[in-house]
Scaffold this motif. Structure first.
Motif, PDB file in Angstrom:
ATOM      1  N   ASN A 104      -5.090  -4.603   4.133  1.00 55.69           N
ATOM      2  CA  ASN A 104      -5.215  -4.000   4.650  1.00 55.69           C
ATOM      3  C   ASN A 104      -6.213  -2.426   3.220  1.00 55.69           C
ATOM      4  O   ASN A 104      -5.623  -2.526   2.115  1.00 55.69           O
ATOM      5  CB  ASN A 104      -3.930  -2.508   4.640  1.00 55.69           C
ATOM      6  CG  ASN A 104      -4.447  -3.105   6.598  1.00 55.69           C
ATOM      7  OD1 ASN A 104      -4.748  -3.104   7.359  1.00 55.69           O
ATOM      8  ND2 ASN A 104      -2.690  -3.374   6.567  1.00 55.69           N
ATOM      9  N   LYS A 105      -7.303  -2.350   3.525  1.00 50.92           N
ATOM     10  CA  LYS A 105      -8.295  -1.636   2.730  1.00 50.92           C
ATOM     11  C   LYS A 105      -7.436   0.468   2.627  1.00 50.92           C
ATOM     12  O   LYS A 105      -7.215   0.569   3.469  1.00 50.92           O
ATOM     13  CB  LYS A 105      -9.809  -1.409   2.945  1.00 50.92           C
ATOM     14  CG  LYS A 105     -10.688  -2.527   2.373  1.00 50.92           C
ATOM     15  CD  LYS A 105     -12.190  -2.361   2.692  1.00 50.92           C
ATOM     16  CE  LYS A 105     -12.034  -4.204   2.015  1.00 50.92           C
ATOM     17  NZ  LYS A 105     -14.108  -3.583   2.213  1.00 50.92           N
ATOM     18  N   PRO A 106      -7.564   1.069   1.080  1.00 49.64           N
ATOM     19  CA  PRO A 106      -7.815   0.659   0.473  1.00 49.64           C
ATOM     20  C   PRO A 106      -7.348  -0.054  -0.426  1.00 49.64           C
ATOM     21  O   PRO A 106      -5.914  -0.823   0.076  1.00 49.64           O
ATOM     22  CB  PRO A 106      -8.089   2.458  -0.487  1.00 49.64           C
ATOM     23  CG  PRO A 106      -7.240   2.748   0.783  1.00 49.64           C
ATOM     24  CD  PRO A 106      -6.802   2.003   1.773  1.00 49.64           C
ATOM     25  N   ILE A 107      -7.997  -1.188  -1.709  1.00 46.53           N
ATOM     26  CA  ILE A 107      -7.154  -2.368  -2.119  1.00 46.53           C
ATOM     27  C   ILE A 107      -6.274  -1.585  -3.378  1.00 46.53           C
ATOM     28  O   ILE A 107      -6.352  -0.283  -3.774  1.00 46.53           O
ATOM     29  CB  ILE A 107      -7.928  -2.778  -2.680  1.00 46.53           C
ATOM     30  CG1 ILE A 107      -9.544  -3.176  -2.107  1.00 46.53           C
ATOM     31  CG2 ILE A 107      -7.762  -3.968  -4.393  1.00 46.53           C
ATOM     32  CD1 ILE A 107      -8.781  -4.512  -1.228  1.00 46.53           C
ATOM     33  N   ASN A 108      -4.881  -2.307  -2.750  1.00 47.86           N
ATOM     34  CA  ASN A 108      -3.518  -1.942  -3.890  1.00 47.86           C
ATOM     35  C   ASN A 108      -3.278  -3.065  -4.834  1.00 47.86           C
ATOM     36  O   ASN A 108      -3.644  -4.013  -4.480  1.00 47.86           O
ATOM     37  CB  ASN A 108      -2.335  -2.087  -3.113  1.00 47.86           C
ATOM     38  CG  ASN A 108      -0.996  -2.148  -3.968  1.00 47.86           C
ATOM     39  OD1 ASN A 108      -0.864  -2.282  -4.464  1.00 47.86           O
ATOM     40  ND2 ASN A 108      -0.804  -0.304  -3.889  1.00 47.86           N
TER      41      ASN A 108
END
Length: 301
Positions: A104-108
């Motif tokens: 899932n965005k936002p990118i971790n």
């Protein structure tokens, strides 16, 4: 050898972030990128990357449609899907088409690194697993001979048991058979052949039955009994994984095993059965499960 990675996302900033993560941590080689599905599919066919990171929503051809098309490629890439969309039906569809993980965005950053490493390891081990089948070519030569087992038996067995524990079936009678079968096959791989013979699950049971008879474990040696024990244990593992998916689609254990040890469509069928939406349970594939268990047993932290 580093694997080749291709990125498809219509957001240039996301592509930059992903490229920075991959290059700065020397995770793999970036062989290309695209901002739309049509161009991405063309490049995948031409460049033949090992791993593709793909957005769900793309111009021209969306991510799910692209994955479906690319899965027709023999020995095609493994897919990691990223998206702001978290609707369960879309995530389900993505897994059904064959993605490995959904991010899932936002990118971790830490999540991307962890998942990329898992998928890279899976890619390498899956290719190596092809050689497992060649162990069965020995079946015709095993009459009266002892099965050759390498020295890493204890380590392999412990890693297999750990994964069966994650699946909640270590206490099942059939788990002992699964441990023995996977250990024998993992330690009898012949990595010199490019083309591999087909084998049947009945040959797996025969292999284990012969071992039990050799060890004078006659009460365990019936091929039919072995099959029943193994199928019951794997069936319970399927139920446990489906239950995890119902509780949380983002569960790490669910995401790790649902598309590796089982056909995801069957996991979905089992989930529908548990919810009372279907009168049919998911089906198991013993061969896929055993090979998946061996894959995880060969992973080293």
């Amino acid at each position: 050898m580093d694997l080749n990675i291709y990125i498809i996302d219509d957001d240039i900033s996301i592509r930059h972030i992903l490229k920075d993560i991959i290059t700065s941590r020397q995770i793999g080689n970036i062989v290309g990128e695209s901002d739309n599905g049509q161009e991405g599919l063309r490049d995948i066919l031409l460049l033949k990357p090992d791993i593709v990171i793909i957005d769900l929503l793309l111009p021209f051809i969306d991510g799910i449609e692209l994955v479906s098309s690319a899965k027709t490629i023999k020995e095609g890439p493994l897919f990691i899907m990223i998206s702001q969309v978290s609707a369960k039906d879309m995530v389900v569809k993505a897994y059904e088409e064959g993605i490995e993980y959904f991010i899932n965005k936002p990118i971790n950053v830490n999540e991307v690194v962890s998942i990329l490493k898992k998928v890279i390891e899976k890619y390498k081990l899956t290719r190596a697993l092809k050689h497992i089948e060649s162990a069965f070519s020995l079946l015709g030569d095993m009459k009266g001979n002892k099965i050759y087992v390498k020295e890493d038996t204890a380590g392999i067995k412990e890693r297999i048991k750990l994964n069966l524990s994650h699946l909640g079936i270590l206490g099942e009678t059939g788990s002992k058979d699964i441990v023995e079968m996977a250990t024998i096959l993992a330690n009898n791989r012949i990595a010199t052949k490019e083309t591999l013979p087909r084998y049947k699950t009945s040959e797996i049971y025969k292999l284990l039955s012969d071992l039990y008879r050799e060890e004078k474990r006659l009460e365990d040696a019936s091929e039919k009994a072995i099959e029943q024990r193994v199928r019951r244990a794997i069936g319970k593992a399927l139920r446990n994984i489906a239950s995890l998916g119902l509780e949380d689609y983002g569960d790490l254990t669910f995401n790790t095993y649902a598309n590796t040890l089982f056909d995801f469509q069957e996991v979905r069928m089992e989930m529908d059965f548990l919810k009372g939406k279907s009168k049919y349970r998911g089906k198991i594939n013993v061969k896929k499960f055993i090979e998946g268990v061996i894959l995880f047993a060969n992973q080293r932290e």
